[in-house]
Design an enzyme around this catalytic site. Structure first.
Site, PDB file in Angstrom:
ATOM      1  N   LEU A 258       1.240  -0.537  -0.033  1.00  0.00           N
ATOM      2  CA  LEU A 258       0.060   0.094   0.491  1.00  0.00           C
ATOM      3  C   LEU A 258       0.614   1.443   0.001  1.00  0.00           C
ATOM      4  O   LEU A 258       2.415   1.523   0.669  1.00  0.00           O
ATOM      5  CB  LEU A 258      -1.036  -0.074   1.379  1.00  0.00           C
ATOM      6  CG  LEU A 258      -2.059  -1.032   1.441  1.00  0.00           C
ATOM      7  CD1 LEU A 258      -2.882  -1.167   2.684  1.00  0.00           C
ATOM      8  CD2 LEU A 258      -2.825  -1.032   0.543  1.00  0.00           C
ATOM      9  N   ASP A 259       0.591   2.489  -0.716  1.00  0.00           N
ATOM     10  CA  ASP A 259       0.799   4.067  -0.634  1.00  0.00           C
ATOM     11  C   ASP A 259       1.169   3.678   0.667  1.00  0.00           C
ATOM     12  O   ASP A 259       1.215   3.476   2.031  1.00  0.00           O
ATOM     13  CB  ASP A 259       0.473   4.261  -0.619  1.00  0.00           C
ATOM     14  CG  ASP A 259       0.125   4.284  -2.437  1.00  0.00           C
ATOM     15  OD1 ASP A 259       1.489   3.651  -3.429  1.00  0.00           O
ATOM     16  OD2 ASP A 259      -0.916   5.090  -3.472  1.00  0.00           O
ATOM     17  N   MET A 260       2.152   4.853   1.314  1.00  0.00           N
ATOM     18  CA  MET A 260       2.487   5.287   2.821  1.00  0.00           C
ATOM     19  C   MET A 260       1.227   6.031   3.168  1.00  0.00           C
ATOM     20  O   MET A 260       0.969   4.955   4.468  1.00  0.00           O
ATOM     21  CB  MET A 260       4.052   5.832   2.523  1.00  0.00           C
ATOM     22  CG  MET A 260       4.413   6.476   3.984  1.00  0.00           C
ATOM     23  SD  MET A 260       6.323   7.275   3.801  1.00  0.00           S
ATOM     24  CE  MET A 260       5.237   8.877   3.631  1.00  0.00           C
TER      25      MET A 260
END
Length: 561
Positions: A408-410
């Protein structure tokens, strides 16, 4: 703002009531200081009412011509009398001008008709026209056609002669086979030698035919080259002149820093990944503001940049919204120009720690699903190592393999699937590759979406000038498809479910914010919208087939917002 053009130093009315920042703005990730907001509003008021220049920003639907939105910059400074004001700049040219009253000047004026750049540009244009004339000449086309015709005729004649040779060989073989039983050995040997001579004769004729056509084609190539060589010489001359002109231009862009040191573009970029400065380097608003401040004894206090105009088709740009400086061009330049200033730390490089144990939403003997916190990395980054992966390795010390099946994106929170061995990881990853895993994200949009359901199909690629941001690109972008379903609209905000068909970087964020997407950014999106306490995007549900039990599992982790 009737007196904007009277000076390049614009006083700020409320500067005495506002505390100045202790450090200068980190230009690549910031929240604008209160004085920068005041300065930006002052400049925007001028842009809305001015009659000093004409430029099609795409805001007036009655205007004709190419729409070009612009980045504008404001820098809050202190003059030698201790007064606080701001400087204003625009990126590139405005209304085909480098100089406009009230704005700081360019580092170097490429539009000076008496300067070497315009003269060099004129010489290159002459070469371009000469090349175009030669390339469009009828004699060149005739020579190309003659060569093409010679090659085609050669192929046809040689192919026909080879077919004749094959047919004649077949006749000779038949004649030899029929004669052998009825002729004496001496008579058959005489016939055999005769047929062999015929075969050699055909081989020689083929050889001469090929040679004849090779000579004709060679002559046609020579005649064509008589037209092509002058074009190649001109192109070589153009390339050398262009390279020399570019190098000379790069040397003219001389950048100061707070310590009084000067470097040109070649010096600044020589140790970067791109030693040749990108096109337009030094033309952005930020370098212009620093240069003018240093040259005129102003002390830089804070800075901000905002977009003015319609959004480009590929990027996400909102009218009047603040944005960071570009990285590919400005990061090396500003890295030099900010030396000697006390600058805010880069918040992106500050270590992100999450001391608590990660929430395990589901776990069995073979796999688990963990709830990733927002602003926490899935895997270790360049500047800090703590991540979901490192915590999982500590939690599962005997587990083998990559562990994380996806990322997942940060800034995104929610479900991450973890495999406890390589076999399970392979099975689960295959489901992701085949897109049989069903994913549901929940998000809050910063506005009211009229459509209830639908699909966004916008191909994406990385913005090479501003990594890790993404661009919509139909030529080089990878397919990116998102289905959506509105859940509720409350207080001017839209709660929405996203069902991504593909899994591109920042896919949901761009599809939400882009002018060809939903046109409403996700709340807290610091790249494509406005920063808030967090990005309101959460991976809420995963549906997949358990690799061992073959049971279809649907795991839900409700959003914290």
């Amino acid at each position: 703002m009737t007196h904007f053009c009277d000076s390049r130093f614009h006083p700020l009315q409320h500067s005495e009531k506002v505390a100045l920042p202790e450090k200068f703005t980190f230009p690549f990730y910031y929240e604008p200081h209160e004085l920068c907001v005041e300065a930006a509003k002052d400049l925007q008021a001028y842009l809305e009412s001015q009659t000093d220049f004409v430029h099609n920003f795409g805001l007036d639907q009655t205007m004709e011509g190419l729409v070009i939105g612009k980045m504008f910059g404001v820098m809050v400074v202190k003059n030698d009398e201790g007064r606080i004001g701001y400087l204003a700049a625009f990126s590139g040219k405005l209304s085909d001008n480098n100089y406009l009253e009230g704005f700081v000047p360019p580092i170097y004026n490429t539009l000076n008709i008496d300067g070497f750049y315009k003269k060099g540009e004129a010489e290159l244009n002459v070469l371009n026209r000469q090349i175009e004339n030669l390339e469009s000449a009828t004699e060149l086309q005739k020579a190309k056609d003659a060569l093409k015709k010679s090659k085609a005729l050669a192929e046809t004649e040689i192919k026909a002669f080879k077919a004749l040779m094959k047919a004649e060989k077949k006749k000779r073989n038949k004649k030899r086979d029929e004669a052998k039983p009825v002729l004496s050995d001496e008579a058959f040997q005489e016939l055999f030698n005769e047929l062999k001579e015929q075969s050699i004769g055909y081989q020689l004729r083929l050889k001469y035919l090929k040679y004849e056509w090779e000579q004709k084609i060679k002559q046609a190539e020579i005649e064509l080259n008589n037209y092509l060589q002058p074009i190649a010489d001109l192109k070589d001359k153009r390339a050398k002149q262009s390279s020399g002109l570019q190098k000379r231009i790069h040397q003219q862009y001389q950048f100061l820093n707070a310590e009084g040191e000067v470097k040109d573009l070649l010096d600044i970029f020589k140790d970067t990944k791109s030693p040749i400065p990108p096109a337009g380097s030094g033309e952005c608003a930020a370098p212009k503001l620093f240069q003018y401040a240093y040259e005129n004894g102003f002390k830089p206090i804070a800075m901000a940049e905002f977009w003015w105009g319609a959004s480009p088709k590929s990027e996400v740009r909102k009218h009047k919204q603040f944005y960071p400086s570009c990285r590919s061009k400005c990061e090396p330049i500003l890295g030099h120009m900010m030396q000697g200033l006390q600058v805010d730390a880069n918040p992106i490089e500050q270590a992100i720690s999450y001391e608590a144990d990660l929430e395990i939403v589901y776990e069995d003997e073979y796999l688990l699903l963990v709830n990733k916190p927002h602003e926490f990395l899935s895997v270790p980054g360049k500047t800090y190592s703590q991540s979901v992966l490192t915590k999982m390795r500590a939690y599962l010390p005997k587990a083998k393999g990559p562990l994380l099946v996806h990322r997942l994106d940060m800034s995104t929170s929610g479900l991450l699937l973890v495999a406890k061995n390589e076999r399970i990881h392979k099975h689960l990853q295959k489901q992701f590759i085949e897109r049989s895993v069903k994913k549901r994200y929940v998000a809050l949009l910063d506005g009211e979406l009229k459509a209830k359901t639908g699909q966004v199909d916008l191909p994406l690629r990385v913005d090479l000038d501003n990594r890790p941001q993404q661009l919509v690109c139909y030529e080089h972008g990878k397919p990116a498809v998102t289905n959506f379903e509105v859940q509720a609209i409350e207080n001017g905000k839209t709660r929405i479910h996203f069902y991504p068909v593909t899994g591109r970087t920042h896919q949901l964020r761009v599809h939400a914010a882009h002018s060809k997407g939903l046109q409403i950014p996700i709340i807290g999106d610091d790249l494509y919208g406005v920063k808030a306490n967090r990005l309101h995007l959460h991976a809420e549900q995963l549906t997949f087939v358990h690799p061992i039990t073959k049971e279809v599992l649907t795991i839900v982790c409700e959003a914290p917002f």
